[in-house]
Design an enzyme around this catalytic site. Structure first.
Site, PDB file in Angstrom:
ATOM      1  N   HIS A 108       0.852  -1.309  -0.349  1.00 54.46           N
ATOM      2  CA  HIS A 108      -0.351  -0.155   0.044  1.00 54.46           C
ATOM      3  C   HIS A 108       0.800   1.529  -0.514  1.00 54.46           C
ATOM      4  O   HIS A 108       0.091   2.379   0.591  1.00 54.46           O
ATOM      5  CB  HIS A 108      -1.464   0.022   1.698  1.00 54.46           C
ATOM      6  CG  HIS A 108      -1.960  -1.069   1.114  1.00 54.46           C
ATOM      7  ND1 HIS A 108      -3.240  -1.171   1.061  1.00 54.46           N
ATOM      8  CD2 HIS A 108      -1.897  -2.105   1.574  1.00 54.46           C
ATOM      9  CE1 HIS A 108      -3.870  -1.580   0.915  1.00 54.46           C
ATOM     10  NE2 HIS A 108      -2.866  -2.697   1.782  1.00 54.46           N
TER      11      HIS A 108
ATOM     12  N   ASN B 179     -10.285  -2.815   2.392  1.00 55.35           N
ATOM     13  CA  ASN B 179      -9.560  -2.677   1.171  1.00 55.35           C
ATOM     14  C   ASN B 179     -11.199  -2.809   0.675  1.00 55.35           C
ATOM     15  O   ASN B 179     -12.347  -2.516   1.351  1.00 55.35           O
ATOM     16  CB  ASN B 179      -9.411  -4.183   0.723  1.00 55.35           C
ATOM     17  CG  ASN B 179      -8.346  -4.488   1.268  1.00 55.35           C
ATOM     18  OD1 ASN B 179      -7.440  -3.510   0.990  1.00 55.35           O
ATOM     19  ND2 ASN B 179      -7.454  -5.705   1.777  1.00 55.35           N
TER      20      ASN B 179
END
Ligand code: HDE
Length: 726
Positions: free
Chosen positions: A103, A176
């Site tokens: 990420h 997510n």
């Protein structure tokens, strides 16, 4: 002589007369705060005589020359004595902090969460108790695999991390845009991430899963295949961060005042509707605007079009959990909304861009362990691994256990304890006592509070110590199949296309075959389509630990079934030339504005065009810099002369043929025909084309654009469409 400075007079030494501002030639535009002159190297030097604006070193020493280092003679050598040079370079050398292991590429914004439905019946958490209560939040969206400087439209999972600065401390939902995960046990995470990131010997490919190592890993991991189906769907190429769902993935607990626990799964539902782009479009957007998603979010917030999500909860008890055909503690499974409905309880509005990307987006530190009284963990083993990892990674990235002192991470409620010192400590308590228990009475500092303090839910645990996966986690294909059959036909086609694309980049034939062997357990038609697309024989089915169940389709899993109901917030590209019809342009822009959408003019030159009534219109993009992939729909309105000119221009022809190939709704003037013909658009126009003659046509066109795309065209323009399962 005293040389202390006050904040008001920073930069100026007491008693010192500021240097005189240099005079500029007569008529020069004299800035009020500084003067301009030419330096000895010909460069522009900007000096000030205002003490309040005077540049200083980090130690507060005023700087007279920031363009020339101290040298012995005009040609050097440079002197080590130059503390101004050394400090500036020293600081620059240390500007970077390690990027996130996963990420790394992300974009954040501030917002507010307002509760609309109280959950006080289920939880003592203040943030979920009082209807109308507003809680400050910070949200960071991200891709997973790519490095910090990678492009936005990678086929990848998107992170959706939310920090709530509640009155009871910080609560993070680190989720997510996909409700399940690749693995069931945290010990596998480093391998999964190593496999998907660049291959270690060659350091490519960047930000993509289309390579041998990823598919080698996935094809050896049956538990990954539910998530792989989501990954191969258009969920991983979203139109915007504004158009993704968010999921907390794991089951958590809500705990009420009496200590009763209810399981909960968290969902974020975008008010903008779910929207994605096509793969070929994503590939081209990455070249045309690698910052497509961050620019889109920044622009929306900057223009006051604040994106919103509803927070939903699936609440269920142990009895319901026991009836589900899988284990809710297994992160590779979801609970269909048809089985446990999602109750919407509040709205998140992103309403403020960051002031400083590094200080806020880069330094924000989300931790799954950040929960508040009234919320607790379930026994999901993956969640427990994360609870270790996120705190640990912050120490590496931010460099100090005092990362909670940074403004973006600091709780908005009082913080009181006896933790002390460490690198860069900013919150330094006064007084003599730094331990407990102590007998200093009222001066003894903070105390435990058994009444309101966090208490873990007293779940009973027992068992033999062993390294084993639960038998209840063993069904790997049923929900993968359920996901596939819940998609609309065109979405199924995209999944097949994505699998063929990715596996076509895999060099080892045995890895391709092993991947397809899993598809045979998911959907026979899909397996056949992919094998055919790869030009290979159908392999045997992978060995399945359990037979695949025929679960009922769930409409909530489709993007198209959950799309937007208007064109609001999306972007129309209007391609103009000199002599374009002013009346059409006016009608179109009025219809777009009425729909609360935005438009942008693309023209042969950035200086803009003159319309047929003499009006001048500025262009936002020159054609080479504004390909049609940057727009949700396009209007091509050249004059006859303009169309003849564009018909000879490669970028203009690409604009049209891409818009056509990407199934976009296309409005056009009659004169556009010359360009369409040269771009080889078939002469019979489908219903995705809107000839514009007057203002009414413009309204009809914008109404049609409410659908994401004119999908029937895709079956006609794509060779692979032939193999779509009937
Ligand atoms: Fe993460 N993950 N993760 N993850 N994750 C990180 O934490 C980790 C997982 C997610 O915008 C890291 O601060 C482990 C699931 C997001 O800053 C790291 C496991 C889900 C973000 C980490 C998982 C996520 C991260 C890297 C398996 C969805 C970005 C930097 C046990 C529910 C947050 C950091 C942001 C970031 C570990 C699995 C979402 C290394 C060990 C499942 C959105 O700690």
């Amino acid at each position: 002589m005293a040389t202390t400075k006050t904040p008001q007079s920073a930069g100026k030494l007491k008693g010192e007369t500021p240097a005189k501002a240099p005079t500029l030639p007569a008529g020069a535009d004299m800035p009020t705060s500084y003067a301009e002159q030419q330096g000895s190297g010909g460069e522009t030097r900007q000096t000030t005589s205002d003490p309040a604006l005077t540049m200083t070193t980090q130690q507060g020493i005023s700087v007279a020359d920031d363009q020339n280092s101290l040298k012995a003679g005009p040609r050097g050598p440079t002197l080590l004595e130059d503390f101004i040079l050394r400090e500036k370079i020293f600081h620059f050398d240390h500007e970077r902090i390690p990027e996130r292991v996963v990420h790394a590429r992300g974009y954040g914004a501030h917002g507010v969460f307002e509760l609309t439905d109280s959950l006080s019946e289920y939880t003592s958490a203040d943030v979920l108790g009082t209807v109308g209560q507003q809680t400050e939040t910070f949200v960071r969206f991200s891709t997973v695999a790519g490095n910090k400087g990678s492009f936005d439209l990678a086929r990848d999972v998107r992170g959706f991390a939310v920090k709530f600065y509640t009155r009871q401390g910080n609560w993070d939902i680190v989720g997510n845009n996909i409700p399940v995960f690749f693995i069931q046990d945290p010990i596998k995470f480093p391998d999964l991430v190593h496999a998907v990131k660049q291959e270690p010997d060659r350091a490519f490919p960047q930000a993509q899963s289309a390579h041998d190592n990823y598919w080698d890993y996935a094809s050896l991991s049956p538990e990954a295949w539910h998530m792989v189906m989501w990954q191969m769907s258009d969920r991983t190429i979203p139109r915007s961060f504004r158009t993704i769902e968010g999921f907390g993935v794991h089951s958590f607990r809500l705990v009420d005042k009496a200590g009763k626990s209810t399981f909960v799964k968290f969902h974020w539902k975008p008010r903008q509707g779910l929207q994605s782009v096509l793969w070929n479009e994503a590939v081209k957007i990455n070249g045309a605007d690698p910052d497509f998603h961050r620019r889109d979010l920044w622009q929306a917030i900057e223009s006051g079009d604040f994106p919103q999500w509803d927070l939903g909860v699936q609440l269920f008890d142990q009895e319901t959990a026991d009836k589900l055909p899988f284990d809710h503690l297994d992160s590779t499974k979801l609970i269909p909304e048809e089985d446990v409905p999602v109750r919407l309880i509040g709205t998140l509005t992103l309403n403020r861009n960051v002031d400083n990307f590094f200080a806020e987006t880069e330094q924000v530190a989300y931790c799954t362990q950040n929960i508040v009284p009234g919320i607790d963990f379930s026994d999901d083993p993956l969640l427990h691994g994360r609870n270790f990892s996120y705190l640990d990674t912050q120490l590496k990235r931010l460099g100090s256990p005092n990362f909670t002192h940074l403004p973006i991470n600091a709780p908005r409620c009082p913080v009181m304890n006896f933790q002390q010192d460490g690198h860069m400590a900013m919150r330094n308590p006064k007084g003599r006592v730094n331990y407990e228990p102590n007998s200093w009475g009222a001066d003894g500092g903070p105390r435990e509070n058994p009444e309101i303090g966090f208490k873990s839910f007293p779940a009973e645990v027992q068992g033999t110590k062993q390294r084993i996966r639960s038998e209840t986690f063993a069904d790997h294909y049923s929900q993968a199949r359920q996901f596939y059959i819940s998609q609309q036909k065109i979405e199924q086609k995209h999944i097949g296309d994505a699998l063929v694309f990715e596996l076509s980049k895999v060099e080892r034939v045995d890895i391709r075959a092993r991947a397809v062997s899993h598809l045979r357990n998911i959907d026979a038609g899909l397996a056949a389509t992919v094998a055919d697309g790869l030009g290979m024989d159908l392999p045997d089915a992978a060995k399945a630990a359990k037979p695949t169940l025929d679960l009922a389709p769930s409409a909530k899993l489709s993007i198209i079934a959950n799309g937007p109901d208007s064109f609001a917030g999306r972007k129309l590209g209007i391609f103009l030339t000199n002599g374009s019809k002013a009346a059409l342009f006016k009608a179109l822009t009025e219809a777009v504005t009425a729909e609360r959408a935005i438009w942008e003019v693309i023209a042969p030159k950035i200086g803009g065009v003159t319309l047929d009534d003499g009006t001048k219109v500025a262009a936002k993009q020159k054609i080479d810099g504004g390909p049609s992939v940057l727009y949700d729909a396009v209007a091509i309105l050249p004059s006859a002369e303009g169309a003849a000119m564009l018909a000879k221009d490669a970028a203009s022809k690409d604009f049209v043929s891409d818009a056509f190939g990407h199934c976009k709704f296309i409005a056009h003037s009659a004169e556009a025909k010359a360009l369409f013909d040269e771009a080889r658009i078939p002469p019979e126009r489908d219903e995705g084309f809107f000839p514009l003659a007057d203002g009414k046509d413009a309204e009809g066109f914008i109404k049609a654009c409410r659908d994401l795309r004119f999908w029937p065209r895709e079956m006609k323009v794509d060779l692979d469409a032939k193999s779509v399962r009937k």
